[in-house]
Design a protein around this motif. Structure first.
Motif, short mmCIF file in Angstrom:
data_model
loop_
_atom_site.label_atom_id
_atom_site.label_comp_id
_atom_site.label_asym_id
_atom_site.label_seq_id
_atom_site.Cartn_x
_atom_site.Cartn_y
_atom_site.Cartn_z
N UNK A 35 0.80 -1.23 0.00
CA UNK A 35 0.00 0.00 0.00
C UNK A 35 0.84 1.29 0.00
N UNK A 38 4.26 2.05 -3.61
CA UNK A 38 4.31 2.22 -5.07
C UNK A 38 4.82 3.60 -5.49
N UNK A 39 4.38 4.65 -4.78
CA UNK A 39 4.81 6.01 -5.13
C UNK A 39 6.29 6.20 -4.82
N UNK A 78 -8.56 -2.57 -9.06
CA UNK A 78 -7.65 -1.60 -8.43
C UNK A 78 -6.75 -2.30 -7.41
N UNK A 79 -7.35 -3.23 -6.65
CA UNK A 79 -6.56 -4.03 -5.70
C UNK A 79 -5.53 -4.86 -6.45
N UNK A 81 -4.20 -4.34 -9.34
CA UNK A 81 -3.12 -3.51 -9.89
C UNK A 81 -2.09 -3.17 -8.81
N UNK A 82 -2.57 -2.92 -7.59
CA UNK A 82 -1.62 -2.55 -6.53
C UNK A 82 -0.69 -3.73 -6.20
N UNK A 85 1.71 -4.17 -8.99
CA UNK A 85 2.72 -3.10 -8.97
C UNK A 85 3.84 -3.46 -7.99
#
Lengths: 474, 197
Positions: A35, A38-39, A78-79, A81-82, A85
């Protein structure tokens, strides 16, 4: 100069100290989950930076993972993809990852200690506030934000301004049936959600020394709920016995050298704390929360407080809003609060001792009609151990759901959520509005209280079950 | 990071204590893998209530949030800071901030200003009497000014300098790469490594 435990660990990690600047601290272990990083990896990529020490970094998947049908593709794109990632980033940057389906997967704060990666005297960080859990080993462990995650990935250090120190000394002994969870909930109610702000708490005293490692983790885990940056407990024979032989614990001569160093990790007799709180363990009893922050708690034997009884206006207003949200009235006995959901799990209470304690209460009994109980082990290893001991069968025989490891309903990021108005007795760490699902109502409890509550359908402790006959076949 | 020197804007009064980061941005929003697009998630649950202060037309375009004590408690999610910034807030004023939230905000150029609760109350009264009233948050002089209110605030010199210059922490740290390497060379050999066994 005499030093506290926290100051010793801090000083041993100073890479650079300069007048008017924060200390640059070295980080021994960096834990990642899907969570909050990623950024950070994106930032590295944009700046053309690499992960400085992949050998001090480890990742797992926990917050966003499903606890059923884990062999099927994750429904929410969306989950999915996270998680994808995280997998892509770990592969690209060379970080060890334990993904969903792996035997070492689980809640990040359960995984680190069980692998033996968390050791005394270390600095441990993670983009998660419950990193304070690892302080149970005498490590200085604290949660960080995503910008700091990127900083640690790139430099293995963090610029930090020194914390203040606070001692929570727990005298006496916990009465039978009173757990580490009851103790920490009582501490938070005593000092408040901002009481530890800017401080590292060291838990000490005879009641703390008697706690198992897992109970110590429960205590340190919730330090953040008192506003503290970290919680710590000095390492001792209990710590060394827990660590010895774990996959990443030192071996042979290294073990001897490590233990020799670890024995020095205690607050010097002459050292002083910026603040001290003393608690008498013998006065404690099972403790639950009635409000929407972890400081709004009371003994289970008590009742919902009257907001008018709070002298501080902002506390009074907070209590009024909490009662409204929780659908409770002042003076209502806590034991009369009926629940429809019970959650056993999380980085606070999802380890094997927690499951054993709840199973001991549930064995031969049934979850009350209309109550849904979710049992979510903290890691795959915890789940395997529970299965080996037959605990999973105790839970399912009682009517509870036995799930796959993860954070699950602690924060309701995956499909395990409360519906609006549902009320949950939860062994997790936060009773914030909507934390477990929009409109959901949370009461924080120990595993033993969770199990007794599941059986009776209202907040209860195992002592309340004595009058209840066991079901056939017990 | 965006530099912060001084900002003048209208106020959103948030008369609540213990505003935790789950309220600022609920967990289901954290699945996003970017730093932007969080504005619609800001105070998601409370915004469903038409009476919530952010829904007041008079508060549209206001850029300074003034909240009760213990703002930003709970989860370390930096998304809370991004959500406030994405929505348009430049500064948050409270009598007490949770440590991790405060650290995250300063790393992103969202100025968190700690003032006594008594000043917070006066700012609430000012803006509730006149929603058009402006407040100036001046980092150069470390002072908050509004009509009838002048209050100095503390922020350590180093954090202030980083904000004023909009500096990148990682670049600053990497100037001391040789110190990091020296430290690494003297770490005890028993310290664990995460490499697979």
């Amino acid at each position: 100069m005499a030093k506290t435990l926290a100051e010793k660990v801090w000083d041993a990690h100073v890479v650079r100290r300069a007048e008017g600047e924060p200390d640059l601290l070295y980080i021994d272990l960096h834990l990642l989950h899907e969570v909050t990083c990623p950024q950070a990896f994106d930032g590295l990529r944009k700046a053309g930076r690499r992960v400085r020490r992949t050998d001090l970094t480890i990742a797992t998947e926990d917050h966003n993972t499903p606890t059923i049908d884990i062999d099927k593709p994750i429904a929410d794109p969306v989950s999915r993809l996270q998680l994808e990632t995280l997998r892509k980033n770990c592969a690209e940057f060379g970080v060890r990852l334990h993904p969903l389906g792996d035997v070492e997967q689980g809640v990040v704060h359960v995984v680190g200690p069980q692998l033996g990666l968390t050791q005394p005297g270390m600095t441990v960080v993670c983009g998660d506030s419950h990193t304070s859990t690892h302080g149970a080993f005498g490590a200085l462990a604290f949660g960080i934000g995503t910008s700091q995650v990127e900083h640690v990935l790139a430099t293995q250090t963090l610029p930090m301004s020194p914390f203040r120190t606070m001692a929570v000394t727990v005298q006496g002994a916990l009465p039978p049936g009173v757990t580490a969870k009851d103790l920490i909930l009582a501490v938070i109610a005593r000092i408040g959600t901002g009481g530890g702000q800017g401080h590292v708490i060291e838990y000490r005293g005879p009641a703390i020394e008697k706690l198992s490692m897992e109970a110590r983790m429960t205590v340190c885990n919730m330090s953040i709920e008192a506003g503290a940056r970290a919680g710590m407990i000095a390492p001792d024979e209990t710590t060394f016995a827990y660590l010895e032989g774990r996959p990443h614990a030192p071996r042979g001569d290294d073990w001897d050298a490590a233990v020799a160093d670890w024995r020095a990790l205690r607050t010097d007799d002459e050292a002083t704390f910026d603040r001290e709180v003393v608690i008498d363990a013998s006065t404690l009893s099972p403790f639950v929360t009635w409000g929407t922050n972890p400081g709004q708690g009371a003994p289970l034997s008590g009742s919902v407080p009257d907001p008018a009884s709070f002298a501080d206006p902002s506390e009074r207003m907070a209590a009024e809003k909490a009662l409204e949200y929780m659908g409770l009235r002042a003076g209502q006995p806590l034991r009369e609060i009926a629940v429809d959901t019970v959650f056993l799990g999380s980085c606070t209470n999802g380890r094997i001792e927690d499951l054993r304690a709840a199973a001991a209460v549930l064995r031969g009994r049934s979850v009350a009609d209309g109550v849904r109980m979710l049992v979510v082990p903290g890691s795959v290893r915890v789940a395997l151990q529970a299965v080996e001991e037959g605990l999973d069968r105790v839970f399912t025989a009682a009517g509870a759901e036995w799930r796959h490891a993860g954070c699950s309903m602690c924060l309701g990021m995956n499909p395990d959520q409360l519906s609006p108005g549902e009320r949950c007795a939860s062994t997790s760490n936060r009773n914030f509005e909507g934390r477990q699902g929009k409109g959901g109502r949370t009461h924080l409890v120990s595993p033993q209280v969770a199990a007794a509550t599941a059986i009776l359908g209202h907040l209860a402790s195992p002592a309340d079950l004595s009058a209840l006959p066991m079901t056939a076949g017990a | 990071m965006e530099a912060f020197t001084t900002h003048t804007g209208r106020i959103v009064p948030l008369r609540r204590s213990n505003v935790d980061t789950d309220q600022i941005i609920p967990a289901h929003w954290l699945k996003k893998v970017t730093r932007d697009g969080f504005e619609d998630g800001l105070f998601d649950a409370w915004r469903k209530d038409p009476r919530f202060v952010l829904n007041d037309p008079a508060r549209q375009g206001a850029t300074v949030l003034v909240a009760g004590p213990d703002f930003g408690t709970g989860s370390s999610r930096e998304h809370a800071v991004w959500a406030l910034q994405n929505y348009g807030f430049k500064a948050v004023i409270s009598s007490r901030f949770a440590d991790i939230f405060r650290g995250n905000s300063l790393k992103n150029g969202l100025l968190t200003v700690t003032l006594p609760q008594e000043v917070v109350e006066r700012l609430w009264e000012l803006t509730e009497a006149d929603p058009a009233a402006e407040v100036t948050v001046d980092l150069v002089d470390r002072q908050v000014r509004a009509e009838g209110i002048t209050a100095d605030f503390d922020l350590d010199d180093n954090a202030r300098w980083r904000l004023l210059e909009g500096l990148d922490d990682i670049s600053l740290t990497l100037e001391h790469e040789s110190s990091i390497a020296e430290y690494e060379a003297r770490r005890p050999r028993y310290k664990p490594r995460t490499l697979r066994l």
